[in-house]
Design a protein around this motif. Structure first.
Motif, mmCIF file in Angstrom:
data_model
loop_
_atom_site.group_PDB
_atom_site.id
_atom_site.type_symbol
_atom_site.label_atom_id
_atom_site.label_comp_id
_atom_site.label_asym_id
_atom_site.label_seq_id
_atom_site.Cartn_x
_atom_site.Cartn_y
_atom_site.Cartn_z
ATOM 1 N N LEU A 4 63.816 -102.857 -22.275
ATOM 2 C CA LEU A 4 62.720 -102.191 -22.969
ATOM 3 C C LEU A 4 63.061 -100.737 -23.277
ATOM 4 C CD1 LEU A 4 59.652 -103.614 -21.003
ATOM 5 C CD2 LEU A 4 60.499 -104.304 -23.245
ATOM 6 N N THR A 5 63.768 -100.084 -22.363
ATOM 7 C CA THR A 5 64.183 -98.704 -22.598
ATOM 8 C C THR A 5 65.102 -98.618 -23.810
ATOM 9 O OG1 THR A 5 64.026 -98.245 -20.237
ATOM 10 C CG2 THR A 5 65.278 -96.683 -21.551
ATOM 11 N N GLY A 6 66.017 -99.566 -23.930
ATOM 12 C CA GLY A 6 66.920 -99.594 -25.084
ATOM 13 C C GLY A 6 66.173 -99.858 -26.376
ATOM 14 N N GLN A 7 65.199 -100.784 -26.336
ATOM 15 C CA GLN A 7 64.408 -101.082 -27.530
ATOM 16 C C GLN A 7 63.568 -99.876 -27.942
ATOM 17 O OE1 GLN A 7 62.222 -104.588 -26.373
ATOM 18 N NE2 GLN A 7 63.926 -105.960 -26.884
ATOM 19 N N LEU A 8 63.001 -99.202 -26.969
ATOM 20 C CA LEU A 8 62.205 -98.020 -27.270
ATOM 21 C C LEU A 8 63.075 -96.933 -27.886
ATOM 22 C CD1 LEU A 8 59.485 -96.634 -27.185
ATOM 23 C CD2 LEU A 8 60.004 -95.879 -24.859
ATOM 24 N N SER A 9 64.291 -96.809 -27.398
ATOM 25 C CA SER A 9 65.221 -95.821 -27.940
ATOM 26 C C SER A 9 65.510 -96.116 -29.411
ATOM 27 C CB SER A 9 66.507 -95.819 -27.122
ATOM 28 O OG SER A 9 67.441 -94.929 -27.679
ATOM 29 N N VAL A 10 65.712 -97.384 -29.754
ATOM 30 C CA VAL A 10 65.965 -97.777 -31.148
ATOM 31 C C VAL A 10 64.758 -97.455 -32.017
ATOM 32 C CG1 VAL A 10 66.370 -99.755 -32.663
ATOM 33 C CG2 VAL A 10 67.655 -99.549 -30.537
ATOM 34 N N ILE A 11 63.563 -97.736 -31.508
ATOM 35 C CA ILE A 11 62.340 -97.448 -32.269
ATOM 36 C C ILE A 11 62.206 -95.951 -32.525
ATOM 37 C CG2 ILE A 11 59.813 -97.480 -32.143
ATOM 38 C CD1 ILE A 11 60.101 -100.154 -30.602
ATOM 39 N N VAL A 12 62.422 -95.152 -31.511
ATOM 40 C CA VAL A 12 62.314 -93.692 -31.659
ATOM 41 C C VAL A 12 63.352 -93.188 -32.658
ATOM 42 C CG1 VAL A 12 62.586 -91.490 -30.441
ATOM 43 C CG2 VAL A 12 61.276 -93.349 -29.393
ATOM 44 N N ASP A 13 64.578 -93.719 -32.605
ATOM 45 C CA ASP A 13 65.618 -93.317 -33.559
ATOM 46 C C ASP A 13 65.206 -93.657 -34.989
ATOM 47 O OD1 ASP A 13 67.167 -92.353 -31.500
ATOM 48 O OD2 ASP A 13 68.484 -94.125 -31.403
ATOM 49 N N ASN A 14 64.630 -94.835 -35.186
ATOM 50 C CA ASN A 14 64.206 -95.232 -36.537
ATOM 51 C C ASN A 14 63.063 -94.362 -37.047
ATOM 52 O OD1 ASN A 14 66.098 -97.289 -36.960
ATOM 53 N ND2 ASN A 14 64.838 -98.789 -35.905
ATOM 54 N N ILE A 15 62.160 -93.998 -36.182
ATOM 55 C CA ILE A 15 61.072 -93.103 -36.589
ATOM 56 C C ILE A 15 61.638 -91.741 -36.986
ATOM 57 C CG2 ILE A 15 59.047 -91.844 -35.732
ATOM 58 C CD1 ILE A 15 58.361 -94.354 -34.113
ATOM 59 N N ALA A 16 62.627 -91.275 -36.263
ATOM 60 C CA ALA A 16 63.259 -89.994 -36.595
ATOM 61 C C ALA A 16 63.920 -90.063 -37.968
ATOM 62 C CB ALA A 16 64.279 -89.618 -35.525
ATOM 63 N N LYS A 17 64.566 -91.189 -38.292
ATOM 64 C CA LYS A 17 65.197 -91.343 -39.611
ATOM 65 C C LYS A 17 64.161 -91.299 -40.728
ATOM 66 C CE LYS A 17 69.107 -94.097 -38.004
ATOM 67 N NZ LYS A 17 69.733 -95.430 -38.011
ATOM 68 N N VAL A 18 63.035 -91.976 -40.524
ATOM 69 C CA VAL A 18 61.976 -91.962 -41.537
ATOM 70 C C VAL A 18 61.415 -90.557 -41.680
ATOM 71 C CG1 VAL A 18 59.642 -92.802 -42.058
ATOM 72 C CG2 VAL A 18 61.384 -94.392 -41.227
#
Length: 75
Positions: A4-18
């Motif tokens: 879950l920590t890894g998935q959350l990290s991916v989500i946060v990275d994608n939000i930063a890109k947007v």
């Protein structure tokens, strides 16, 4: 928990890109294409008579559909 920590990290990275490409001069949208109402105008049309409505009813009385009583009511 580590997954879950890894998935959350991916989500946060994608939000930063947007957030990097989102600018104040680009309006927020809920849909990529413009939407419009496709309903027809609400106008009164030709109506059926009571006799026409009830002609195929299995049972009718006093100009109404007659149905079996429910909820413990007497028949």
């Amino acid at each position: 928990m580590q997954r879950l920590t890894g998935q959350l990290s991916v989500i946060v990275d994608n939000i930063a890109k947007v957030s990097e490409v989102a600018t104040p001069d680009v309006p927020a949208t809920s849909h990529p294409l413009p939407l419009e109402n496709v309903f027809r105008p609400d106008v009164v049309g030709q109506m059926l008579t009571v006799e026409q409505v009830l002609q195929n009813a299995p049972d009718a009385a006093d100009g109404r559909f007659r149905v079996t009583a429910i909820l413990g009511e007497e028949q």
